[in-house]
Enzyme design. Structure first.
Site, PDB file in Angstrom:
ATOM      1  N   ARG A 188      10.999  -5.114  -7.431  1.00  0.00           N
ATOM      2  CA  ARG A 188       9.553  -5.316  -7.602  1.00  0.00           C
ATOM      3  C   ARG A 188       9.109  -6.551  -6.813  1.00  0.00           C
ATOM      4  NH1 ARG A 188       8.019  -8.136 -11.655  1.00  0.00           N
ATOM      5  NH2 ARG A 188       9.365  -7.108 -13.179  1.00  0.00           N
ATOM      6  N   TYR A 225     -16.142   3.108  -1.272  1.00  0.00           N
ATOM      7  CA  TYR A 225     -15.406   4.245  -1.826  1.00  0.00           C
ATOM      8  C   TYR A 225     -15.717   4.346  -3.327  1.00  0.00           C
ATOM      9  CZ  TYR A 225     -11.480   6.836  -3.756  1.00  0.00           C
ATOM     10  OH  TYR A 225     -10.721   7.719  -4.465  1.00  0.00           O
ATOM     11  N   ASP A 268     -12.487  -4.259   3.282  1.00  0.00           N
ATOM     12  CA  ASP A 268     -11.694  -3.032   3.233  1.00  0.00           C
ATOM     13  C   ASP A 268     -11.785  -2.411   4.629  1.00  0.00           C
ATOM     14  OD1 ASP A 268     -10.756  -0.418   2.931  1.00  0.00           O
ATOM     15  OD2 ASP A 268     -11.390  -0.309   0.845  1.00  0.00           O
ATOM     16  N   LYS A 324      -4.400   6.429   4.519  1.00  0.00           N
ATOM     17  CA  LYS A 324      -5.293   6.987   5.542  1.00  0.00           C
ATOM     18  C   LYS A 324      -4.683   6.851   6.946  1.00  0.00           C
ATOM     19  CE  LYS A 324      -7.952   7.275   1.905  1.00  0.00           C
ATOM     20  NZ  LYS A 324      -7.413   7.982   0.786  1.00  0.00           N
TER      21      LYS A 324
END
Ligand code: P1T
Length: 380
Positions: free
Chosen positions: A46, A98, A170, A195
């Protein structure tokens, strides 16, 4: 090192033990330690993982930043970035973001005591008017999803510095190939690597890239503490995608330009939103801060919502699907799909209406794409 070279080489030196030319998928949860407190930089996956590290280094290089951080999704990158704030802080956000970003701000973080004002950030006067004494962050998308508004990055940074706000962009729609917000002084870039960066619609991932040492210390702490990290295989897929980012983006854009022109003159189309279209409101601004315009195009059908539904269902090469940035072309209806989480009245007042359609233009042959759209538009 130039962009294309960095995409293939940064963080991706041949593996030490075997010479493997491709970064291995270190599918391990933990690392053996010879003695307590002694390790090779890796204690637990992690916190650190070599495959993730390679991706983080490469992403940092492509965005022109000092540090990259990988996340499990674009939303995980966004959520973790919000942990830089505390109860009582105020955020000014682009109103055209978004739908999931709007949703997490309004329906999760508001309950944590954060306050949000959504404004059209393509006009910075709206940002100035929204500043409060407790405003700590300016959250920008540019080009915005799905109206493709372009925010003046230089102006936004100047304004944010004056008012002591952290700036986040973003950069999912442009990708670092066409736009590098850190070079304008933006503090943090976030991505949905699902994306263009991944590029093949086969992985969900996210990232943040930044250069400020202090912010990095806090955000990397949050990455580990909150734990929304990507697995090694997902990192590997994004790394593989990055290698071809430049060539894909060039083809995405060439196709998108041709389609924007085609739609612009089509009888069944009312208007086209695409930063690369000379008639588009934000074209000149886009030219100043982007080296290309990407491959997201939105348009208003000259017709009703039911006709727009028909167009979306009629295409054969364009698949009807959420998401964007993959090699395959997608068509979607933002009001009913990606932005359905925004209340109807608000959404429609911003221009996401029933006759509004969004395209993610892929890298198929342009003739097939245009024939497909022409067929679908005529069939509705
Ligand atoms: O889906 P995820 O990887 O969590 O990324 C969320 C996200 C963040 N930022 C932008 C600009 C986005 O477009 C997205 C996801 N967007 C879609 C799924 C979509 O079809 O618009």
């Amino acid at each position: 090192m130039r962009f294309e070279t960095a995409a293939i080489h940064v963080g991706q030196e041949p593996e030490e033990k075997t010479g493997a030319i491709v970064v291995p998928i270190f599918q391990t949860a933990t690392y053996a330690q010879p003695a307590i407190g002694q390790h090779k930089g890796y204690e637990y996956s992690r916190t650190h993982n070599p495959t993730r590290k390679a991706l983080e280094q490469c992403l940092a290089a492509l965005e022109g930043g000092k540090y990259g951080l990988g996340f499990a999704s674009g939303m995980a990158a966004i959520t973790t970035s919000m942990s830089l704030l505390k109860k009582g802080d105020h955020v000014i956000s682009s109103d055209d973001v978004y739908g999931g970003t709007y949703r997490v701000f309004e329906r999760i973080f508001r309950d944590f005591g954060l306050d949000f004002t959504f404004v059209d950030t393509s006009d910075l006067a709206n940002v100035v008017a929204a500043v409060k004494p407790n405003t700590r962050m300016l959250w920008l998308e540019t080009p915005t999803n799905p109206l493709l508004k372009v925010v003046d990055l230089r102006g936004a940074v100047e304004l944010a510095r004056k008012h002591n706000m952290m700036t986040v962009v973003d950069n999912t729609f442009a990708s670092p190939y066409f736009q590098r917000p850190l070079e304008f002084g933006i503090d943090i870039v976030v991505h949905s690597t699902t994306k263009f960066l991944g590029g093949h619609s086969d992985v969900v991932g996210g990232a943040a890239v930044l250069s400020d040492d202090k912010i990095f210390e806090r955000l990397s702490f949050a990455q580990n503490a909150m734990g929304a990290i990507p697995g090694p295989f997902d990192c590997w897929l994004v790394l593989r995608g990055l290698k071809t980012l430049a060539v894909r983006m060039r083809q995405h854009e060439a196709n998108a330009r041709a389609i924007a022109e085609f739609l612009h003159q089509h009888k069944r189309v009312q208007s086209v939103l695409y930063p690369g279209l000379p008639s588009f409101k934000y074209h000149e601004r886009a030219k100043k801060q982007m080296s290309g315009f990407g491959s997201l195009i939105s348009f208003y059908l000259d017709g009703s919502e039911s006709q727009a539904r028909k167009v979306c269902a009629a295409t054969k090469v364009f698949s009807l699907a959420e998401s964007l940035g993959g090699v395959e072309s997608l068509i979607e209806h933002p009001g009913l799909m990606t932005h359905a989480s925004i209340p109807t009245e608000l959404r429609e007042s911003r221009g996401i209406t029933g006759n509004f359609i969004r395209l993610s233009v892929g890298i198929e042959h342009i003739d097939d794409l245009i024939a497909d759209l022409d067929m679908a538009l005529k069939s509705a």
